[in-house]
Design a protein around this motif. Structure first.
Motif, PDB file in Angstrom:
ATOM      1  N   ASP A 131     -31.319  23.956   4.332  1.00 41.69           N
ATOM      2  CA  ASP A 131     -32.171  24.493   3.068  1.00 41.69           C
ATOM      3  C   ASP A 131     -33.253  25.611   3.632  1.00 41.69           C
ATOM      4  O   ASP A 131     -33.940  26.054   2.802  1.00 41.69           O
TER       5      ASP A 131
ATOM      6  N   LYS B 215     -29.753  29.523   6.044  1.00 45.27           N
ATOM      7  CA  LYS B 215     -28.876  29.577   6.810  1.00 45.27           C
ATOM      8  C   LYS B 215     -27.489  30.447   6.345  1.00 45.27           C
ATOM      9  O   LYS B 215     -27.265  31.424   6.445  1.00 45.27           O
ATOM     10  N   THR B 216     -27.281  29.846   4.994  1.00 49.01           N
ATOM     11  CA  THR B 216     -25.987  30.390   4.160  1.00 49.01           C
ATOM     12  C   THR B 216     -26.593  31.655   3.792  1.00 49.01           C
ATOM     13  O   THR B 216     -25.610  32.466   3.837  1.00 49.01           O
ATOM     14  N   THR B 217     -27.656  31.799   3.038  1.00 50.63           N
ATOM     15  CA  THR B 217     -28.070  32.953   2.598  1.00 50.63           C
ATOM     16  C   THR B 217     -28.123  34.156   3.758  1.00 50.63           C
ATOM     17  O   THR B 217     -27.543  35.126   3.368  1.00 50.63           O
TER      18      THR B 217
ATOM     19  N   LYS C  13     -20.189  27.219  -0.016  1.00 50.32           N
ATOM     20  CA  LYS C  13     -21.007  26.110   0.377  1.00 50.32           C
ATOM     21  C   LYS C  13     -20.950  25.211  -0.966  1.00 50.32           C
ATOM     22  O   LYS C  13     -22.143  24.996  -1.505  1.00 50.32           O
TER      23      LYS C  13
ATOM     24  N   ARG D 139     -23.064  21.736  -2.021  1.00 51.37           N
ATOM     25  CA  ARG D 139     -24.491  21.340  -2.301  1.00 51.37           C
ATOM     26  C   ARG D 139     -24.707  20.155  -3.262  1.00 51.37           C
ATOM     27  O   ARG D 139     -25.614  19.363  -3.189  1.00 51.37           O
TER      28      ARG D 139
ATOM     29  N   SER E 112     -37.446  37.875   4.283  1.00 57.11           N
ATOM     30  CA  SER E 112     -36.750  36.822   2.941  1.00 57.11           C
ATOM     31  C   SER E 112     -35.340  37.283   2.958  1.00 57.11           C
ATOM     32  O   SER E 112     -35.080  38.513   2.390  1.00 57.11           O
TER      33      SER E 112
END
Ligand code: G4P
Length: 548
Positions: free
Chosen positions: A41, A44-46, A68, A71, A275
């Motif tokens: 959370d 990493k994926t973003t 992903k 989730r 961000s």
């Protein structure tokens, strides 16, 4: 039809190919191979998605995210299963940026730390650590960082989610230094946070990058203002700029200036704020990766160190992914190229089996899809389909006997004995466990004095995964039961007699062999382990082992 990589060839290996040294040198030089380490959370994926987006490897946001899919899975192991299902495509992502070839290796992000994660990190040359700035250093980050530290892997840090209320940035750096025991060198510094996040100040370039929310813009469109004393800043946000000037002074005084050598030695990490979801600060990360992170490094192969620019091909397997498609028992061995040039159709030697194979149907990983690989260089990852004869830690070369080292198995912390409901399925059980063991999903021990199999894992969820895969892939309904084993150690000795005596002694009741045929001692307690070690001084008890 194309030859399967399992097929043995009778012809001898081809004479060394004439690959121009400058070509290999150039290709190695422009490669970067890294992994992202983070607590679930943190983003990493973003961030992965944004890196691919910026490099042009994918056109559409949401591509990685959509994969992903776990989730909202109903249970933890289902999440692991889903991750496994999507992970051949997403476990290695190659893209080009600024004339560099970047290989991004996914580290399975589940809380329940698996051995896979450790081993993926043995195949990277640097790591990107993503931290949720509202939370700071979390448990998984600590574990993963410690694994990186085993090989002194250089680490770049990204403090994510500055668009939210975060912790005080100075405090975050403090925590990084004290908890992770690594020097921090801030490269960008945040101006405000949350609703009043204005952007970052680049300490090395004396530039301010203005934040604007939203993910429609790529970040070259973020406005840049030169100089912290630029009167425009005063006019735009006088209050924040006063604060920034104070903080920058503090930061200059209290933190370390960026030192490339310390970074490369793994003792200092450059820190960036941003961000990911707003694309902000991502370009800086990419540039740091290309400008500072090392190109593929030499690798230790027991007999000697192998330079990435050597002409002959070599590499090692660090991960096996099996049964992606239950209809075909296919396995893919992930091989990290360590030197030379790999060419499709070339013959390479599988050193453990002392066999030559011709590799034709190799896959590479271009961001989102599997594609046929034509060539690969040090730092690249290639996927070798096989039917189960490749194992983690296996080395390949054009003939030279090189056994790459540093691909570890860790002594498990959790143990279960296996029972099956239907005794007629015993053959399938053994086959399934053998294959899952080779894949690294679980460690399998056969005690010398009993017919039961003992499973060992680094995280308990591995057992659930194995149970579900045994059922789905091998049709075996297995029951796992607790055991009295508390730890395992691999046993070796120069003295063959001592080994044989040990197995015959009372301690032999706790002796077992792992899937690769290595002797292990399964201790019932730490006291028991210590006593046994004291009683058998000629034996060495190892908490990790390498290849078979
Ligand atoms: P992970 O792979 O490390 O587990 O993290 P992931 O990227 O999935 O991000 C976890 C959550 O954090 C997601 O929200 C994501 O949108 C959010 N996030 C990532 N980067 C930023 C950021 O810079 N700022 C803010 N405010 N949030 C960020 P979610 O609600 O769990 O998922 P979703 O509904 O957004 O998909």
């Amino acid at each position: 039809p194309e030859l399967d990589t399992d097929a043995t060839l009778d012809q001898p290996l081809a004479v060394p190919r004439n690959v121009p040294a400058e070509l290999i040198g150039r290709e190695v030089h422009r490669r970067r191979t890294f992994g992202i380490i983070s607590h679930p959370d943190a983003g990493k994926t973003t961030l992965t998605e944004k890196l691919l987006l910026f490099s042009g490897a994918i056109q559409l946001a949401g591509t990685v995210k959509a994969r992903k899919s776990g989730r909202h899975a109903t249970s933890d192991w289902m999440e692991i299963e889903k991750q496994r299902g999507i992970s051949v495509a997403s476990s290695v992502m190659q893209f080009e940026y600024r004339d560099h070839v970047v290989n991004l290796l996914d580290t399975p992000g589940h809380q329940d730390f698996s051995e896979d994660t450790y081993r993926v990190l043995t195949a990277v040359d640097s790591a990107l650590m993503v931290i949720d700035a509202a939370k700071g250093v979390e448990t998984q980050t600590i574990k993963l960082l410690n694994v990186c530290r085993m090989r002194s892997t250089p680490i770049i840090t990204f403090m994510n989610k500055m668009d939210r209320e975060t912790r005080d940035p100075l405090e975050l750096l403090d925590e990084l230094e004290s908890v992770l025991d690594i020097q921090c060198a801030p490269v960008t510094w945040p101006i405000g946070m949350g609703k009043s996040f204005r952007g970052v100040y680049h300490l090395l370039r004396d530039e301010i990058l203005l934040f604007a929310p939203g993910d429609a813009r790529a970040d070259q469109e973020f406005e840049v203002i030169k100089g912290i004393n630029n009167p425009r800043l005063e006019a735009m946000f006088p209050r924040e700029i006063e604060q920034l000037k104070m903080e920058v002074e503090l930061v200059h005084g209290a933190s370390h200036p960026f030192d490339l050598q310390a970074f490369l030695a793994g003792t200092q990490t450059p820190v960036f704020f941003g961000s990911a979801i707003n694309n902000f600060g991502v370009r800086e990360i990419l540039n740091a990766l290309l400008d500072w992170a090392p190109s593929p490094r030499p690798r230790d192969a027991s007999v000697r160190s192998v330079e990435p620019s050597e002409a002959p091909f070599s590499g090692f397997v660090f991960k096996i992914q099996a049964n992606m498609d239950p209809a075909h028992r296919d396995r893919i061995a992930f091989l990290r190229v360590c030197s030379g040039r790999f060419e499709r159709g070339m013959k390479i030697k599988h050193l453990r089996l002392n066999r030559e194979i011709k590799v034709s149907n190799v896959v590479t990983f271009m961001a989102a899809s599997r594609e046929q690989v034509e060539e690969a260089y040090a730092g690249d990852i290639i996927g070798l389909p096989n039917h189960g004869n490749m194992q983690i830690g296996d080395s390949f070369s054009e003939g030279e006997l090189l056994q790459f080292t540093g691909i570890p198995y860790f002594a498990p912390d959790f143990f279960r004995s296996v029972r099956i409901r239907n005794p007629l399925k015993i053959k399938q059980l053994h086959k399934g466990l053998q294959q899952l063991g080779e894949e690294g999903a679980v460690q399998v021990f056969k005690p010398v004095h009993s017919g039961d199999l003992i499973l060992g894992a680094v995280g308990v969820l591995q057992f659930e995964v194995v149970a579900s895969r045994l059922l789905n892939e091998y049709g075996v309904d297995a029951v796992f039961e607790g055991t009295s084993i508390s730890s395992a150690r691999w046993v070796t000795s120069e003295d063959k007699r001592a080994i044989a005596d040990f197995e015959k002694s009372a301690a032999g009741h706790n002796v077992a062999y792992d899937a690769a045929g290595n002797m292990a001692y399964l201790a019932s307690s730490s006291v028991n382990l210590r006593h046994t070690q004291e009683r058998w001084p000629l034996l060495t008890f190892h908490a990790t082992r390498e290849h078979a």
